[in-house]
Design a protein around this motif. Sequence first.
Motif, PDB file in Angstrom:
ATOM      1  N   VAL A   3       2.250   2.826 -13.028  1.00 35.21           N
ATOM      2  CA  VAL A   3       1.418   4.010 -12.574  1.00 35.21           C
ATOM      3  C   VAL A   3       0.692   4.595 -13.876  1.00 35.21           C
ATOM      4  O   VAL A   3      -0.450   4.848 -13.816  1.00 35.21           O
ATOM      5  N   LEU A  38       0.991   4.623  -4.490  1.00 35.37           N
ATOM      6  CA  LEU A  38       0.421   3.272  -4.843  1.00 35.37           C
ATOM      7  C   LEU A  38      -0.185   2.917  -3.713  1.00 35.37           C
ATOM      8  O   LEU A  38       0.580   2.328  -2.283  1.00 35.37           O
ATOM      9  N   ALA A  91       7.520  -0.136  -5.679  1.00 32.64           N
ATOM     10  CA  ALA A  91       6.546   0.553  -4.609  1.00 32.64           C
ATOM     11  C   ALA A  91       7.093   1.383  -3.335  1.00 32.64           C
ATOM     12  O   ALA A  91       6.518   2.203  -2.888  1.00 32.64           O
ATOM     13  N   VAL A 126       2.049  -3.962  -3.952  1.00 27.66           N
ATOM     14  CA  VAL A 126       1.147  -3.179  -4.924  1.00 27.66           C
ATOM     15  C   VAL A 126      -0.146  -3.683  -4.885  1.00 27.66           C
ATOM     16  O   VAL A 126      -0.224  -5.108  -5.264  1.00 27.66           O
ATOM     17  N   LEU A 167      -4.628   4.761  -9.948  1.00 30.03           N
ATOM     18  CA  LEU A 167      -4.226   5.719  -8.970  1.00 30.03           C
ATOM     19  C   LEU A 167      -5.247   6.800  -8.899  1.00 30.03           C
ATOM     20  O   LEU A 167      -5.732   7.479 -10.238  1.00 30.03           O
TER      21      LEU A 167
END
Length: 487
Positions: free
Chosen positions: A93, A469, A45, A379, A458
Amino acid sequence: LTSFSDDARIAFDNLADRTAGLVQPTMRLGVTGLSRAGKTVFIGALAHNLIHGGRLPMFRAQQSGRIARAYLEPQPDDAVPRFQYEDHVSALVDKRIWPDSTRAISQFRLTVEYETARAWGRLLSGGKLSIDIVDYPGEWLLDLPLLRQDFRAFSEQATALARSSARADLAADWLALTGRIDPKEAENEGQARALAESFAAYLAACKADSRALSTLPPGRFLMPGDLEGSPALTFAPLPDLPAGKAPRGSLWAMMERRFESYKTHVVKPFFRNHFARLDRQIVLVDALQAMNAGHEAVVDLERALADILSCFRPGRSSWLASLLTRRIDRVLIGATKADHLHHESHDRLETIVRRLVHRAGERIDFAGADLEVMALAAVRATRESEIERDGERLPLIVGTPLAGEKIGGETFDGHSRTGVFPGDLPANPDFLFADPHGDEHAPLVPDLNFVRFRPPKLERTAEGATLSLPHIRLDRALEFLLGDWLA
Ligand code: GDP
């Protein structure tokens, strides 16, 4: 005392680092924490947010627009595995699954080009900072106290803990096996392996058990890295050793010899080659999990924290202190997974962990370092919401539970979103150390909710560019760890 080769090696490494630093300033940032604390997720992240210009309002260099770009460069230490940034970020992601956790040391280089606020700084560095991010298991730090112990002292301490009420049932198999063995009998590889495996299984059970006990040394028994099965790891403590010395050729002598090689060939090289070269450090702590597992887990976490902190400020006359020519001047303790809480409880989590760290620090007389505690989520897997019930507004956190998670009789498939009450942390951290009234394993905050959510989806901008993120307080962590180097 350090040996001549230790000194020479350190001096050489530091000289090499410094010389490279003249060409381009380089910071070595250590990221550690006990297993599952969130190291891999944090590093992924952090780099993703810097590379993709994430929303980091409290990180001044970014907020003021002074960061021109951040990108990966080949990692400079050929002998150290590279942190698999691309795989981990693709998991988070693209697949929205949590990446594989840290199993051993790894490292990568992130370079930041920035406008310095000072003209002379620009002349010196050209506004470029390379950050070598070093990911390693916190378990390995717990090995430092072993360097002060001989095999007898190690055996006595390990046995006393194994027989303590907190661990005796988990250690029962190992205690029974080792109880049948005479340390003076002839050395035997099969025997040594059986004992080592049984001892390692006991250590693993402490961690895996819902009691969430923190790890005991030897750290590589749980996180062997590339040493799995090697003789330096094939030993175990021997309880109730008779007075005198180990007879030549005995199992006892074999175990003693391997314990010494573990220190020489495993523990010392890690501290010398990796730890001694760090400039800054973040230690991630999953305090919520410990609180959920009860009083004993919290006490145990405090003990592990004391051992970990003692590595950053070793006593002056210790072996490690003589190696630390560059001092880690800032240590950040990050209380992770704060996205399991409503924002009103974030400050409370910080207060609770600060108290824990303070007590751990007192035990070892920790002073002098710039030590900060933050609650964060590298995150953020949840969003906040509210629900009205009986005329009262109640906070909710909303996310997509992992496939197989159960809430109130419903099993989730990994695709549907749902809201849960996050539960409140107490404002006063005294509850951590209150008498558990006999129930060592009762959750300290019973109404906390521990649903595991998938990483967030996302959002994409209208042009299709990827947003970074989402996180909680990652920007503050970056400011503390990197801010002054980018001033
Ligand atoms: P490591 O062993 O320290 O490398 O731990 P990881 O980074 O692999 O994290 C372990 C697990 O904790 C992950 O698989 C996630 O389930 C969870 N986790 C870690 N960081 C976060 C976070 O910021 N938010 C949430 N919700 N879960 C996290």
